[in-house]
Design an enzyme around this catalytic site. Structure first.
Site, PDB file in Angstrom:
ATOM      1  N   ARG A 155       0.859  -1.169   0.000  1.00 18.02           N
ATOM      2  CA  ARG A 155       0.000   0.000   0.000  1.00 18.02           C
ATOM      3  C   ARG A 155       0.901   1.227   0.000  1.00 18.02           C
ATOM      4  NH1 ARG A 155      -5.163  -1.478   1.057  1.00 18.02           N
ATOM      5  NH2 ARG A 155      -5.460  -3.450   2.150  1.00 18.02           N
ATOM      6  N   ALA A 156       0.300   2.407  -0.209  1.00 19.90           N
ATOM      7  CA  ALA A 156       1.070   3.641  -0.174  1.00 19.90           C
ATOM      8  C   ALA A 156       1.786   3.773   1.160  1.00 19.90           C
ATOM      9  CB  ALA A 156       0.139   4.826  -0.354  1.00 19.90           C
ATOM     10  N   THR A 197       4.388   6.664   1.533  1.00 18.58           N
ATOM     11  CA  THR A 197       4.398   8.132   1.572  1.00 18.58           C
ATOM     12  C   THR A 197       3.745   8.718   0.318  1.00 18.58           C
ATOM     13  OG1 THR A 197       6.567   8.120   0.549  1.00 18.58           O
ATOM     14  CG2 THR A 197       6.514   8.229   2.939  1.00 18.58           C
ATOM     15  N   ASP A 219      17.390   7.318   4.003  1.00 18.90           N
ATOM     16  CA  ASP A 219      17.301   6.445   2.847  1.00 18.90           C
ATOM     17  C   ASP A 219      18.573   5.620   2.729  1.00 18.90           C
ATOM     18  OD1 ASP A 219      18.549   8.817   2.497  1.00 18.90           O
ATOM     19  OD2 ASP A 219      17.675   9.293   0.563  1.00 18.90           O
ATOM     20  N   SER A 265      15.609  -4.644   1.457  1.00 19.11           N
ATOM     21  CA  SER A 265      14.164  -4.619   1.626  1.00 19.11           C
ATOM     22  C   SER A 265      13.458  -5.110   0.363  1.00 19.11           C
ATOM     23  CB  SER A 265      13.757  -3.181   1.975  1.00 19.11           C
ATOM     24  OG  SER A 265      12.386  -2.988   1.778  1.00 19.11           O
TER      25      SER A 265
END
Lengths: 500, 500
Positions: free
Chosen positions: B205-206, B208, B266, B274
């Site tokens: 899902r979203a 950000t 980041d 990931s």
């Protein structure tokens, strides 16, 4: 200008330690409109005060509609004492986090970076995880000496700073810690100030130990003095022995220490900046640093101690502070008492030159006081130590201690703990090792420093010949539960004392 | 064996996101005896289940005597559904934190270190600040390629792993993200699986952004499929388009992403691990990685993209995964719709070969599908893209999409948003720049993805000659407040579109 909404703020009785938390309903229109979810950072304002808080989302029955619950720290920082309208919106971007990121990427921080980070941390603009990031990328020897200097100065600049007009030299001392019962500070302050040198000493309470100097002094007098009172006591006596937490010296340090302790990250640069920033902020010009070395002390090898001493001296010099470091024996506890009241008994015995006064505590205090006097009078260590001894034996140091204590408040008499338990040796032998950390834990489990009378009185020293049935220690506690739990811990940790 | 106490556990309705919190009275005898204060780590057990939680101290009126309040995550992990007796005591020492400390001190982590850390993180044994420390000392290029491989493998090992018996080749794709509206995945999956290749795709899902692939697909069908259902859909159709969060692939990643996002860190190595861990866990053998490059995309320069591509390929190879990376234009949004429903409209227009279908979205999907088909069939990119085009134009891809959607659930019709606002250009000129990030924020402020119908339809592309009064975009929202707030943001951010 981002949107702002008004909600009614409630104290919902939750103490999150220092991080501020805003408890918001999942169906709150503010959350909905702003996209706030758990861990979002919001700014809450009332009048000219504001705090930045992390959101926790709550079920609708926990908080009434149109309300936001606030943690204790947020309530205190906003100075709210009843249900009050507050403005709430997105937290501003914290610009100094870009400097933290710079350090994450391996670049050194300059003076402006460090100042911006420390100012924002002491203004409580960082979340706990952001502080953890800063500490982590500064630990492990990743701060160079310039960065440690910038950090120290930034920590000083972020808080109040004391000045002692009319005094060219202001003395302080600090022990790196890790030795139970090592309560030399009140002795050194009494001796040095009895010799006419200014020694305004603010100390900490216990962080991970069974007693800090402030805890021990609190069993004898008032230590919660604000700045004006500290000035009065120092003017009257040339010294003080108060709790540093009551004044706002190096406030960033209080925030950093909380996270450092939770992470068990002993960042060397951080520790040096923490210690020296408090000295500079307190107006010291000369500081003695005691670095005990031992297998279960904080510093475990002579080479580590030497490197630390060199860093302390260099950073101090860059911040205008004369630092002398001494490396001492850290193999076993100092004195007999461990815990606020028991350590106070040792102190008084030394000051009153009683026959049963612990010789190791006395000798250690004389060594340290001698070094401070030598820094003050340039008379050579031997002469200085002789002078310290005379001030102690003549009773001058004790009279000076009484003046300080009475100037701070009432000279209290020491209480007796409700429960005492005497523990005897099961087998005999020569005592070869004492685990300082486990001994400290034993004293804490008995209730110290929360219960000032709780703790230990230790009857054995390294090298002693101990027979089966000889008393090892007396344990003091204020509840049976604490006593039993402490003793259970003792029985499980059979290597606390090692005989052969 | 440390002491254990029994308290009654209450759900007090607080969602702390993932970190478990135990709310304990300040006068609780357990706190007193064990020295628990705010932020202490405690272990709470019931039967064979246990969680580690951080303590928050609360006023006595918040929690009844003899009780402990638990956050939602703790309640869920203990599977409590009523007030239940739980055992509470000190949390065990988390041994893998020694490995984190090793990394703090600049040493590389070996395979065993990395596995221990990731296992403990996915078992929720780390506090948020401990996770922040791990991420911070791994960010900034501090993970070497071996460490990235160990991290990827550890993340795979810590979760479930899918197998697709009878299939030698299993395909996947991933986009590094940052481009609003870039919803190619359902198109690529439909085309590639229409060609007979297995492409079981789970998406996020979203995080950000205004929509993730799972959000867009959810406006068309059911995406919350558990493992057994995913297997059934893939057996029936050769593909799926579901939400990855419903299955337990790489659970450590979910924990890490939450803190990474809050820190805006980041970490390149972390990001590669990931992405690839989820592919390996999903049973992929071949993965295409799309790296859009642009001034407001996630990756901003060709050289960064090249380094990232090389790392992806090497780490993939070490984990048994064939990775192909392609670097694409990331200068502007893709398609016209931004937000779940609007992106679904674009998808359907492309699949149905409608006249108004956005050409850029179609061409991008054909490029990506061509690359995947080339990986599968080794036919050369030109032939593969031709084949992709034929599968689209013939309607075969659309029929395959319908099969997948209907195998997952009902093919839903798309809703209309309650509020629409058309925004016209005030001045004209050639459109030179679009700020992807600000455009994404605008769509989120309108309510996306929380309200699936909210978002934008964009009518301009870079290079377009725009006249004053021409329509720039239509804004969709489900409430007037969201609409007004989004438009206010648009008026304040005059550099969202740059004309000259």
């Amino acid at each position: 200008m981002p949107n702002q909404y008004t909600l009614k703020a409630l104290d919902i009785g939750i103490n999150t330690h220092q991080e501020s938390v805003a408890y918001m309903r999942e169906d709150c229109p503010v959350c909905r409109a702003e996209g706030f979810t758990s861990n979002s950072r919001v700014k809450i304002s009332v009048g000219s005060r504001s705090v930045v808080a992390s959101v926790n989302v709550v079920d609708s029955q926990v908080i009434p509609e149109g309300h936001v619950g606030l943690s204790k720290s947020a309530i205190q920082r906003l100075a709210l004492d009843s249900v009050t309208d507050v403005m709430i919106g997105h937290a501003d971007v914290v610009a100094s986090l870009a400097s933290v990121r710079k350090k994450v990427f391996g670049n050194s921080l300059d003076e402006a970076d460090m100042q911006a980070i420390i100012t924002d941390i002491s203004d409580h603009l960082y979340s706990d995880i952001e502080i953890a990031t800063f500490l982590s990328v500064c630990a492990g020897g990743r701060l160079n000496i310039d960065e440690i200097v910038y950090l120290t100065q930034a920590m000083v600049n972020a808080g109040k700073r004391l000045h002692w007009p009319g005094h060219d030299a202001v003395f302080d001392k600090h022990c790196i810690g890790g030795l139970p019962g090592n309560r030399t500070t009140p002795l050194v302050v009494s001796i040095v100030s009895a010799a006419g040198h200014l020694m305004p000493k603010t100390s900490s309470r216990a962080i991970t130990s069974p007693a800090g100097t402030a805890d021990t002094m609190e069993s004898l007098t008032n230590v919660n003095l604000e700045l004006a009172d500290i000035r009065r006591v120092v003017n009257e006596t040339g010294a003080c022995l108060t709790w540093g937490g009551a004044v706002n010296l190096s406030p960033a340090d209080d925030v950093l220490i909380r996270i450092e302790r939770a992470l068990d990250l002993d960042g060397e640069g951080q520790m040096i900046a923490s210690v020296l920033s408090k000295k500079v902020a307190a107006g010291s010009t000369h500081t003695l640093i005691d670095i005990p070395v031992g297998p279960t002390a904080k510093v475990r090898s002579g080479s580590d101690a030497g490197r630390l001493a060199s860093l302390f001296t260099q950073v101090g010099a860059a911040c205008g502070l004369k630092v002398r470091c001494i490396i001492t024996d850290g193999s076993q506890p100092v004195g007999r008492g461990i815990g606020p009241v028991e350590e106070a008994r040792d102190l008084l015995a030394v000051l009153r030159c009683e026959d049963n006064a612990p010789v190791d505590l006395r000798d250690r205090a004389l060594l340290l006081a001698g070094h401070v006097l030598d820094m003050a009078e340039h008379c050579g260590l031997e002469v200085a130590q002789q002078k310290a001894m005379e001030l102690l034996i003549s009773g001058e140091a004790y009279r000076q201690f009484c003046r300080i204590v009475e100037s701070q408040g009432v000279f209290k008499s020491l209480p007796e703990a409700h429960y005492q338990h005497t523990e005897n040796a099961v087998l005999g032998g020569t005592l070869r090792r004492i685990d300082n950390r486990k001994l400290a834990r034993l004293a804490k489990l008995s209730g110290a420093p929360f219960s000032p009378g709780a703790g230990l009185r230790l009857y054995v020293k390294l090298g002693d010949e101990v027979n089966a049935g000889d008393t090892l220690f007396t344990l003091y506690s204020e509840s049976e539960g604490e006593r039993d739990y402490a003793l259970e811990y003792y029985r499980e940790n059979t290597d606390l004392f090692v005989f052969d």
